[in-house]
Scaffold this motif. Structure first.
Motif, PDB file in Angstrom:
ATOM      1  N   LEU A 177     -24.174  46.876 -68.466  1.00  0.00           N
ATOM      2  CA  LEU A 177     -23.900  47.494 -69.758  1.00  0.00           C
ATOM      3  C   LEU A 177     -22.470  48.019 -69.860  1.00  0.00           C
ATOM      4  CD1 LEU A 177     -27.260  49.431 -70.251  1.00  0.00           C
ATOM      5  CD2 LEU A 177     -26.461  47.437 -71.558  1.00  0.00           C
ATOM      6  N   ASP A 178     -21.940  48.530 -68.741  1.00  0.00           N
ATOM      7  CA  ASP A 178     -20.568  49.042 -68.724  1.00  0.00           C
ATOM      8  C   ASP A 178     -19.997  48.877 -67.317  1.00  0.00           C
ATOM      9  OD1 ASP A 178     -18.158  50.346 -68.791  1.00  0.00           O
ATOM     10  OD2 ASP A 178     -18.919  52.151 -69.740  1.00  0.00           O
ATOM     11  N   PRO A 179     -19.246  47.796 -67.092  1.00  0.00           N
ATOM     12  CA  PRO A 179     -18.735  47.515 -65.740  1.00  0.00           C
ATOM     13  C   PRO A 179     -17.610  48.430 -65.268  1.00  0.00           C
ATOM     14  CG  PRO A 179     -18.102  45.769 -67.273  1.00  0.00           C
ATOM     15  CD  PRO A 179     -18.971  46.725 -68.039  1.00  0.00           C
ATOM     16  N   THR A 180     -17.270  49.466 -66.029  1.00  0.00           N
ATOM     17  CA  THR A 180     -16.188  50.362 -65.610  1.00  0.00           C
ATOM     18  C   THR A 180     -16.695  51.648 -64.967  1.00  0.00           C
ATOM     19  OG1 THR A 180     -16.032  51.550 -67.718  1.00  0.00           O
ATOM     20  CG2 THR A 180     -14.758  49.500 -67.521  1.00  0.00           C
ATOM     21  N   LEU A 181     -17.994  51.786 -64.755  1.00  0.00           N
ATOM     22  CA  LEU A 181     -18.540  53.043 -64.235  1.00  0.00           C
ATOM     23  C   LEU A 181     -18.574  53.055 -62.709  1.00  0.00           C
ATOM     24  CD1 LEU A 181     -21.378  53.587 -66.813  1.00  0.00           C
ATOM     25  CD2 LEU A 181     -19.195  54.771 -66.673  1.00  0.00           C
ATOM     26  N   ALA A 182     -17.637  53.759 -62.133  1.00  0.00           N
ATOM     27  CA  ALA A 182     -17.529  53.815 -60.676  1.00  0.00           C
ATOM     28  C   ALA A 182     -18.785  54.397 -60.036  1.00  0.00           C
ATOM     29  CB  ALA A 182     -16.314  54.631 -60.268  1.00  0.00           C
ATOM     30  N   ASP A 183     -19.418  55.378 -60.687  1.00  0.00           N
ATOM     31  CA  ASP A 183     -20.593  56.022 -60.108  1.00  0.00           C
ATOM     32  C   ASP A 183     -21.725  55.033 -59.851  1.00  0.00           C
ATOM     33  OD1 ASP A 183     -19.620  58.706 -60.026  1.00  0.00           O
ATOM     34  OD2 ASP A 183     -19.815  58.746 -62.195  1.00  0.00           O
ATOM     35  N   CYS A 184     -21.868  54.070 -60.740  1.00  0.00           N
ATOM     36  CA  CYS A 184     -22.943  53.082 -60.566  1.00  0.00           C
ATOM     37  C   CYS A 184     -22.639  52.156 -59.403  1.00  0.00           C
ATOM     38  CB  CYS A 184     -23.152  52.310 -61.860  1.00  0.00           C
ATOM     39  SG  CYS A 184     -23.701  53.374 -63.208  1.00  0.00           S
ATOM     40  N   TYR A 185     -21.374  51.783 -59.244  1.00  0.00           N
ATOM     41  CA  TYR A 185     -20.990  50.988 -58.082  1.00  0.00           C
ATOM     42  C   TYR A 185     -21.220  51.788 -56.801  1.00  0.00           C
ATOM     43  CZ  TYR A 185     -18.722  47.451 -61.001  1.00  0.00           C
ATOM     44  OH  TYR A 185     -18.465  46.453 -61.913  1.00  0.00           O
ATOM     45  N   LEU A 186     -20.906  53.085 -56.843  1.00  0.00           N
ATOM     46  CA  LEU A 186     -21.106  53.930 -55.659  1.00  0.00           C
ATOM     47  C   LEU A 186     -22.585  54.041 -55.290  1.00  0.00           C
ATOM     48  CD1 LEU A 186     -18.568  56.790 -56.424  1.00  0.00           C
ATOM     49  CD2 LEU A 186     -18.455  55.166 -54.519  1.00  0.00           C
ATOM     50  N   THR A 187     -23.432  54.240 -56.288  1.00  0.00           N
ATOM     51  CA  THR A 187     -24.876  54.309 -56.026  1.00  0.00           C
ATOM     52  C   THR A 187     -25.356  53.001 -55.413  1.00  0.00           C
ATOM     53  OG1 THR A 187     -25.255  55.870 -57.828  1.00  0.00           O
ATOM     54  CG2 THR A 187     -27.153  54.581 -57.105  1.00  0.00           C
ATOM     55  N   ARG A 188     -24.962  51.895 -56.030  1.00  0.00           N
ATOM     56  CA  ARG A 188     -25.392  50.586 -55.530  1.00  0.00           C
ATOM     57  C   ARG A 188     -24.822  50.316 -54.138  1.00  0.00           C
ATOM     58  NH1 ARG A 188     -24.374  45.263 -59.133  1.00  0.00           N
ATOM     59  NH2 ARG A 188     -22.302  45.442 -58.211  1.00  0.00           N
ATOM     60  N   MET A 189     -23.576  50.710 -53.913  1.00  0.00           N
ATOM     61  CA  MET A 189     -22.941  50.501 -52.618  1.00  0.00           C
ATOM     62  C   MET A 189     -23.667  51.292 -51.516  1.00  0.00           C
ATOM     63  SD  MET A 189     -18.981  51.314 -51.560  1.00  0.00           S
ATOM     64  CE  MET A 189     -19.234  53.082 -51.640  1.00  0.00           C
ATOM     65  N   ARG A 190     -24.007  52.554 -51.809  1.00  0.00           N
ATOM     66  CA  ARG A 190     -24.730  53.363 -50.821  1.00  0.00           C
ATOM     67  C   ARG A 190     -26.097  52.755 -50.491  1.00  0.00           C
ATOM     68  NH1 ARG A 190     -23.418  57.875 -54.116  1.00  0.00           N
ATOM     69  NH2 ARG A 190     -25.637  58.091 -54.498  1.00  0.00           N
ATOM     70  N   CYS A 191     -26.779  52.265 -51.513  1.00  0.00           N
ATOM     71  CA  CYS A 191     -28.094  51.644 -51.282  1.00  0.00           C
ATOM     72  C   CYS A 191     -27.956  50.379 -50.451  1.00  0.00           C
ATOM     73  CB  CYS A 191     -28.772  51.323 -52.613  1.00  0.00           C
ATOM     74  SG  CYS A 191     -29.291  52.781 -53.525  1.00  0.00           S
ATOM     75  N   ARG A 192     -26.970  49.574 -50.776  1.00  0.00           N
ATOM     76  CA  ARG A 192     -26.762  48.331 -50.024  1.00  0.00           C
ATOM     77  C   ARG A 192     -26.402  48.627 -48.563  1.00  0.00           C
ATOM     78  NH1 ARG A 192     -23.701  44.513 -54.536  1.00  0.00           N
ATOM     79  NH2 ARG A 192     -25.651  43.777 -55.479  1.00  0.00           N
ATOM     80  N   ALA A 193     -25.664  49.692 -48.330  1.00  0.00           N
ATOM     81  CA  ALA A 193     -25.315  50.064 -46.963  1.00  0.00           C
ATOM     82  C   ALA A 193     -26.555  50.481 -46.176  1.00  0.00           C
ATOM     83  CB  ALA A 193     -24.289  51.193 -46.963  1.00  0.00           C
ATOM     84  N   ARG A 194     -27.516  51.123 -46.851  1.00  0.00           N
ATOM     85  CA  ARG A 194     -28.732  51.595 -46.181  1.00  0.00           C
ATOM     86  C   ARG A 194     -29.723  50.469 -45.917  1.00  0.00           C
ATOM     87  NH1 ARG A 194     -30.638  56.502 -49.785  1.00  0.00           N
ATOM     88  NH2 ARG A 194     -32.441  56.420 -48.391  1.00  0.00           N
ATOM     89  N   LEU A 195     -29.607  49.322 -46.600  1.00  0.00           N
ATOM     90  CA  LEU A 195     -30.606  48.247 -46.442  1.00  0.00           C
ATOM     91  C   LEU A 195     -30.612  47.597 -45.049  1.00  0.00           C
ATOM     92  CD1 LEU A 195     -30.694  46.445 -49.882  1.00  0.00           C
ATOM     93  CD2 LEU A 195     -32.469  47.826 -48.830  1.00  0.00           C
ATOM     94  N   PRO A 196     -29.654  47.142 -44.412  1.00  0.00           N
ATOM     95  CA  PRO A 196     -28.247  47.009 -44.741  1.00  0.00           C
ATOM     96  C   PRO A 196     -27.923  45.651 -45.397  1.00  0.00           C
ATOM     97  CG  PRO A 196     -28.527  46.523 -42.428  1.00  0.00           C
ATOM     98  CD  PRO A 196     -29.901  46.809 -42.998  1.00  0.00           C
ATOM     99  N   ASP A 197     -27.092  45.710 -46.411  1.00  0.00           N
ATOM    100  CA  ASP A 197     -26.514  44.536 -47.075  1.00  0.00           C
ATOM    101  C   ASP A 197     -25.011  44.783 -47.104  1.00  0.00           C
ATOM    102  OD1 ASP A 197     -25.545  42.553 -48.748  1.00  0.00           O
ATOM    103  OD2 ASP A 197     -26.568  43.280 -50.546  1.00  0.00           O
ATOM    104  N   TYR A 198     -24.384  44.572 -45.947  1.00  0.00           N
ATOM    105  CA  TYR A 198     -22.973  44.901 -45.837  1.00  0.00           C
ATOM    106  C   TYR A 198     -22.065  44.045 -46.717  1.00  0.00           C
ATOM    107  CZ  TYR A 198     -24.638  47.822 -42.061  1.00  0.00           C
ATOM    108  OH  TYR A 198     -25.325  48.766 -41.338  1.00  0.00           O
TER     109      TYR A 198
END
Length: 124
Positions: free
Chosen positions: A83-104
């Motif tokens: 919906l809005d590709p400029t939101l850093a917070d959403c990338y951060l949330t997704r990045m943290r989740c991917r790190a925990r999976l791990p999906d490096y």
């Protein structure tokens, strides 16, 4: 179309928007109080009323991440980014989740997209 019907449709749309915003606010209060499941329910209600509610997608992603529902958090963060590709917070949330999976590789891809030009408006 009948003018009264148009007016009625507009008013119903405003009511749905108001209801969605009320559900979003209730979710935010529950989230801040630590009631993550209650917050997710409220954010879900907001999205049922307004599927384009960017904050509801982003906040539900954060609540799901906090509960360890990583796949759901990634899906919600991805929808917010769509919906809005400029939101850093959403990338951060997704990045943290991917790190925990791990999906490096996914984590690194999200990290590469975060820069100073992105908007930060959510408290993580």
């Amino acid at each position: 179309m009948c003018p009264a019907l148009v007016l009625c449709s507009l008013l119903m749309g405003l009511t749905r928007q108001d209801d969605a915003n009320s559900a979003l606010e209730a979710g935010t209060q529950k989230h801040q109080a630590g009631d993550l499941k209650g917050a997710i329910d409220c954010y879900t209600k907001a999205l049922e009323l307004d599927p384009t509610n960017l904050k509801a997608w982003a906040y539900r992603a954060a609540a799901k991440a906090d509960l360890g529902q990583l796949a759901g958090a990634i899906e919600d963060a991805s929808k917010a980014i769509e919906l809005d590709p400029t939101l850093a917070d959403c990338y951060l949330t997704r990045m943290r989740c991917r790190a925990r999976l791990p999906d490096y590789p996914g984590c690194i891809a999200d990290c590469d997209k975060i820069d100073s030009k992105l908007t930060v408006w959510m408290t993580t």
